[in-house]
Design a protein around this motif. Structure first.
Motif, PDB file in Angstrom:
ATOM      1  N   UNK A  18       0.795  -1.090   0.039  1.00  0.00           N
ATOM      2  CA  UNK A  18       0.122   0.107  -0.152  1.00  0.00           C
ATOM      3  C   UNK A  18       0.817   1.287   0.110  1.00  0.00           C
ATOM      4  N   UNK A  19       1.959   1.236   0.698  1.00  0.00           N
ATOM      5  CA  UNK A  19       2.870   2.457   0.845  1.00  0.00           C
ATOM      6  C   UNK A  19       3.340   2.813  -0.598  1.00  0.00           C
ATOM      7  N   UNK A  28       0.725   9.888   0.492  1.00  0.00           N
ATOM      8  CA  UNK A  28       1.048   9.106   1.674  1.00  0.00           C
ATOM      9  C   UNK A  28      -0.171   8.125   2.180  1.00  0.00           C
ATOM     10  N   UNK A  29       0.034   7.347   2.857  1.00  0.00           N
ATOM     11  CA  UNK A  29      -1.215   6.393   3.380  1.00  0.00           C
ATOM     12  C   UNK A  29      -2.248   7.176   3.782  1.00  0.00           C
ATOM     13  N   UNK A  33      -6.136   7.329   3.285  1.00  0.00           N
ATOM     14  CA  UNK A  33      -7.288   7.183   4.062  1.00  0.00           C
ATOM     15  C   UNK A  33      -8.199   7.969   4.067  1.00  0.00           C
ATOM     16  N   UNK A  34      -7.682   9.443   4.256  1.00  0.00           N
ATOM     17  CA  UNK A  34      -8.625  10.641   4.249  1.00  0.00           C
ATOM     18  C   UNK A  34      -9.417  10.911   3.000  1.00  0.00           C
ATOM     19  N   UNK A  35      -9.102  10.290   1.644  1.00  0.00           N
ATOM     20  CA  UNK A  35      -9.799  10.405   0.503  1.00  0.00           C
ATOM     21  C   UNK A  35     -10.738   9.445   0.730  1.00  0.00           C
ATOM     22  N   UNK A  36     -10.528   8.028   1.372  1.00  0.00           N
ATOM     23  CA  UNK A  36     -11.455   7.034   1.481  1.00  0.00           C
ATOM     24  C   UNK A  36     -12.390   7.553   2.673  1.00  0.00           C
ATOM     25  N   UNK A  37     -12.107   8.064   3.706  1.00  0.00           N
ATOM     26  CA  UNK A  37     -13.044   8.586   4.832  1.00  0.00           C
ATOM     27  C   UNK A  37     -14.064   9.590   4.163  1.00  0.00           C
TER      28      UNK A  37
END
Length: 87
Positions: A18-19, A28-29, A33-37
């Motif tokens: 993933x990295x 970065x991860x 994850x922020x985009x996903x949230x």
């Protein structure tokens, strides 16, 4: 805006992959994850299909086990490897 810490546990190899993928995408991860949230929050759904791979169904796994048993007993038929075009 106040920041919050989120801890996520995952397989070490998955994290490494993933990295690498995030790096190739220029993020970065945390950004990923922020985009996903944000997308989940905005759309009120998981933004991709979540399904079970039919390969791992009980009936297919039983079929594969029977095939392995037949091969191990010398009763199976072994085929040549077929390569897909362009690979």
């Amino acid at each position: 805006m106040a920041q919050a810490l989120v801890n996520i546990r995952m397989d070490e190899e998955l994290k490494k992959n993933l990295e690498q993928t995030c790096n190739e995408l220029g993020m970065n991860m945390t950004t990923a994850f922020t985009i996903f949230a944000k997308k989940v929050t905005r759309e009120k759904r998981i933004p991709f299909d979540v399904s079970i791979d039919p390969f791992y169904s009980d009936s297919n796994m039983a079929h594969l086990r029977r095939g392995v048993q037949a091969l191990n007993a010398g009763q199976g038929v072994e085929h040549e490897l077929i390569e897909a075009d362009g690979e």
